[in-house]
Design a protein around this motif. Structure first.
Motif, PDB file in Angstrom:
ATOM      1  N   PRO A  87       8.166 -17.128  -5.453  1.00  0.00           N
ATOM      2  CA  PRO A  87       8.046 -17.897  -4.202  1.00  0.00           C
ATOM      3  C   PRO A  87       6.736 -18.683  -4.202  1.00  0.00           C
ATOM      4  N   ARG A  88       6.774 -19.945  -3.785  1.00  0.00           N
ATOM      5  CA  ARG A  88       5.580 -20.770  -3.818  1.00  0.00           C
ATOM      6  C   ARG A  88       5.321 -21.442  -2.469  1.00  0.00           C
ATOM      7  N   PRO A  89       4.478 -20.814  -1.625  1.00  0.00           N
ATOM      8  CA  PRO A  89       4.027 -21.463  -0.397  1.00  0.00           C
ATOM      9  C   PRO A  89       2.834 -22.360  -0.710  1.00  0.00           C
ATOM     10  N   CYS A  90       2.174 -22.896   0.316  1.00  0.00           N
ATOM     11  CA  CYS A  90       0.890 -23.563   0.111  1.00  0.00           C
ATOM     12  C   CYS A  90      -0.117 -22.510  -0.321  1.00  0.00           C
ATOM     13  N   MET A  91      -0.933 -22.830  -1.307  1.00  0.00           N
ATOM     14  CA  MET A  91      -1.892 -21.877  -1.840  1.00  0.00           C
ATOM     15  C   MET A  91      -3.122 -21.693  -0.950  1.00  0.00           C
ATOM     16  N   GLN A  92      -3.307 -22.541   0.076  1.00  0.00           N
ATOM     17  CA  GLN A  92      -4.477 -22.475   0.970  1.00  0.00           C
ATOM     18  C   GLN A  92      -5.769 -22.383   0.146  1.00  0.00           C
ATOM     19  N   CYS A  93      -5.932 -23.303  -0.783  1.00  0.00           N
ATOM     20  CA  CYS A  93      -7.009 -23.237  -1.769  1.00  0.00           C
ATOM     21  C   CYS A  93      -8.396 -23.135  -1.133  1.00  0.00           C
ATOM     22  N   GLY A  94      -9.247 -22.364  -1.767  1.00  0.00           N
ATOM     23  CA  GLY A  94     -10.636 -22.268  -1.325  1.00  0.00           C
ATOM     24  C   GLY A  94     -11.393 -23.560  -1.547  1.00  0.00           C
ATOM     25  N   HIS A  95     -11.012 -24.295  -2.583  1.00  0.00           N
ATOM     26  CA  HIS A  95     -11.580 -25.614  -2.884  1.00  0.00           C
ATOM     27  C   HIS A  95     -10.421 -26.612  -2.964  1.00  0.00           C
ATOM     28  N   PRO A  96      -9.796 -26.926  -1.840  1.00  0.00           N
ATOM     29  CA  PRO A  96      -8.558 -27.714  -1.869  1.00  0.00           C
ATOM     30  C   PRO A  96      -8.756 -29.133  -2.384  1.00  0.00           C
ATOM     31  N   ALA A  97      -7.885 -29.537  -3.292  1.00  0.00           N
ATOM     32  CA  ALA A  97      -7.932 -30.902  -3.807  1.00  0.00           C
ATOM     33  C   ALA A  97      -7.391 -31.904  -2.802  1.00  0.00           C
ATOM     34  N   CYS A  98      -6.576 -31.436  -1.865  1.00  0.00           N
ATOM     35  CA  CYS A  98      -5.930 -32.333  -0.907  1.00  0.00           C
ATOM     36  C   CYS A  98      -6.871 -32.817   0.194  1.00  0.00           C
ATOM     37  N   VAL A  99      -7.840 -31.984   0.583  1.00  0.00           N
ATOM     38  CA  VAL A  99      -8.691 -32.298   1.739  1.00  0.00           C
ATOM     39  C   VAL A  99      -9.617 -33.498   1.510  1.00  0.00           C
ATOM     40  N   PRO A 100     -10.379 -33.543   0.410  1.00  0.00           N
ATOM     41  CA  PRO A 100     -11.339 -34.647   0.265  1.00  0.00           C
ATOM     42  C   PRO A 100     -10.701 -36.020   0.043  1.00  0.00           C
ATOM     43  N   VAL A 101      -9.417 -36.068  -0.357  1.00  0.00           N
ATOM     44  CA  VAL A 101      -8.795 -37.371  -0.621  1.00  0.00           C
ATOM     45  C   VAL A 101      -8.179 -37.995   0.620  1.00  0.00           C
ATOM     46  N   CYS A 102      -8.053 -37.246   1.706  1.00  0.00           N
ATOM     47  CA  CYS A 102      -7.425 -37.785   2.914  1.00  0.00           C
ATOM     48  C   CYS A 102      -8.369 -38.771   3.605  1.00  0.00           C
ATOM     49  N   PRO A 103      -7.952 -40.032   3.785  1.00  0.00           N
ATOM     50  CA  PRO A 103      -8.851 -41.031   4.365  1.00  0.00           C
ATOM     51  C   PRO A 103      -9.008 -40.934   5.872  1.00  0.00           C
ATOM     52  N   VAL A 104      -8.162 -40.128   6.540  1.00  0.00           N
ATOM     53  CA  VAL A 104      -8.211 -40.057   8.001  1.00  0.00           C
ATOM     54  C   VAL A 104      -8.464 -38.631   8.506  1.00  0.00           C
ATOM     55  N   VAL A 105      -8.873 -37.738   7.623  1.00  0.00           N
ATOM     56  CA  VAL A 105      -9.150 -36.335   7.960  1.00  0.00           C
ATOM     57  C   VAL A 105      -7.947 -35.705   8.671  1.00  0.00           C
ATOM     58  N   ALA A 106      -6.763 -35.955   8.126  1.00  0.00           N
ATOM     59  CA  ALA A 106      -5.552 -35.355   8.681  1.00  0.00           C
ATOM     60  C   ALA A 106      -5.304 -33.962   8.123  1.00  0.00           C
ATOM     61  N   THR A 107      -6.081 -33.563   7.146  1.00  0.00           N
ATOM     62  CA  THR A 107      -6.001 -32.198   6.626  1.00  0.00           C
ATOM     63  C   THR A 107      -7.416 -31.666   6.466  1.00  0.00           C
ATOM     64  N   GLU A 108      -7.620 -30.425   6.911  1.00  0.00           N
ATOM     65  CA  GLU A 108      -8.959 -29.845   6.929  1.00  0.00           C
ATOM     66  C   GLU A 108      -8.907 -28.374   6.526  1.00  0.00           C
ATOM     67  N   LYS A 109     -10.069 -27.868   6.157  1.00  0.00           N
ATOM     68  CA  LYS A 109     -10.216 -26.431   5.921  1.00  0.00           C
ATOM     69  C   LYS A 109     -11.530 -26.006   6.578  1.00  0.00           C
ATOM     70  N   ASN A 110     -11.473 -25.792   7.869  1.00  0.00           N
ATOM     71  CA  ASN A 110     -12.698 -25.466   8.588  1.00  0.00           C
ATOM     72  C   ASN A 110     -12.530 -24.345   9.603  1.00  0.00           C
ATOM     73  N   GLU A 111     -11.316 -23.820   9.758  1.00  0.00           N
ATOM     74  CA  GLU A 111     -11.093 -22.738  10.716  1.00  0.00           C
ATOM     75  C   GLU A 111     -11.319 -21.395  10.041  1.00  0.00           C
ATOM     76  N   GLU A 112     -11.894 -20.460  10.767  1.00  0.00           N
ATOM     77  CA  GLU A 112     -12.095 -19.116  10.234  1.00  0.00           C
ATOM     78  C   GLU A 112     -10.754 -18.547   9.769  1.00  0.00           C
ATOM     79  N   GLY A 113     -10.730 -18.069   8.551  1.00  0.00           N
ATOM     80  CA  GLY A 113      -9.491 -17.599   7.948  1.00  0.00           C
ATOM     81  C   GLY A 113      -9.121 -18.402   6.715  1.00  0.00           C
ATOM     82  N   GLY A 114      -9.649 -19.638   6.638  1.00  0.00           N
ATOM     83  CA  GLY A 114      -9.483 -20.434   5.439  1.00  0.00           C
ATOM     84  C   GLY A 114      -8.127 -21.080   5.257  1.00  0.00           C
TER      85      GLY A 114
END
Length: 279
Positions: A87-114
């Motif tokens: 089974p493959r869900p989102c990996m919720q990466c500790g260093h996500p490759a998806c977050v820094p490439v978003c030009p409008v900050v539509a994806t973030e990793k800043n909530e407690e829990g990661g």
């Protein structure tokens, strides 16, 4: 990108040896998160008009699945042939490759829990995040969602319905996290120190074999923390350094090798060394 350290780190350990590939996790994910089994017809979309059987929920050009189950095999012939299901869900990466490439900050990793969030009203559909994710865990809504007659009245009121033109993905059933924290407050428990079992995603709850264990990877009292330290645990593509919060387990070496973690010095190499040391 500066990496934020979290006191709580929600994660999974999925025992591949227990997974039967039944797909219950996929179905429960769709129900919990209002993922439509089909999409609405658009007469101006010529690509869509070329698809057949408008109401076929198995048409992967027109449906979404936040959680996929993949079949693995050892590449051998009978009687040595062996299969496994991953089974493959989102990996919720500790260093996500998806977050820094978003030009409008539509994806973030800043909530407690990661948990890596996806903020639908901000998404402009550029799909940079999809291109950056090596796990193919993000999906784009090409068409408006459509439910069979009457099914729209059974949707969960806790999860928003996404329009076409935005990216969506697994978020560990975040609405359940919010409910768990509310329950903790009502019971006089610190919501930042949830007891094990208070917060359980739908896929974990639905798994008939108990293959998916969920909890705080940082909490030594949680089973998920203990399992993640097993010599049989591994993470997918760990050599990329994205630090995924989803671990897998298998006693079969050929399964662990398909995690593709053969770069020197990564976790899988250490797991193999530890495994040989316990033999």
């Amino acid at each position: 990108m500066q990496v934020k350290e979290f006191k709580i780190k929600w994660g999974m350990v999925i025992d591949i040896d227990k997974c039967s590939g039944c797909g219950a996790c996929m179905v429960s994910c769709q129900v919990e998160n209002n993922i439509a089994p089909m999409t609405a017809e658009d007469p101006h979309n010529h690509l869509q008009m070329m698809t057949t059987d408008r109401d076929d929920p198995s048409n992967k050009l027109r449906t979404l699945t936040w959680l996929n189950v993949y079949e693995l095999n050892n590449g051998k012939d009978f009687p040595e042939h062996d299969v496994a299901y991953l089974p493959r869900p989102c990996m919720q990466c500790g260093h996500p490759a998806c977050v820094p490439v978003c030009p409008v900050v539509a994806t973030e990793k800043n909530e407690e829990g990661g948990i890596v969030s996806q903020i639908y009203p901000r998404c402009i559909g550029c799909r940079y995040c999809m291109a950056a994710c090596p796990y193919h865990a993000r999906y784009f809504n090409w068409w408006d969602p459509l439910w069979p007659d009457g099914m729209d009245k059974t949707l969960s009121p806790n999860t928003s319905v996404r329009p076409r033109g935005v990216v969506e993905k697994c978020n560990f059933c975040h609405t359940r996290y919010l409910k768990a924290k509310d329950r903790a407050r009502e019971e006089g428990i610190d919501p930042m120190d949830l007891p094990e079992g208070y917060y359980v995603p739908a896929c974990v709850e639905a798994c008939p074999t108990g293959a998916i264990v969920f909890g705080d990877l940082n909490n030594p009292d949680h089973k998920v923390h203990q399992l993640s330290q097993s010599p049989h645990s591994f993470r997918l593509l760990e050599k990329l350094g994205l630090d995924p919060q989803v671990y897998y387990m298998s006693k079969r070496e050929w399964v662990r090798e398909q995690g593709d973690n053969h770069a020197a010095g990564d976790h899988n190499t250490a797991v193999k060394q530890a495994s040989h040391g316990h033999e």
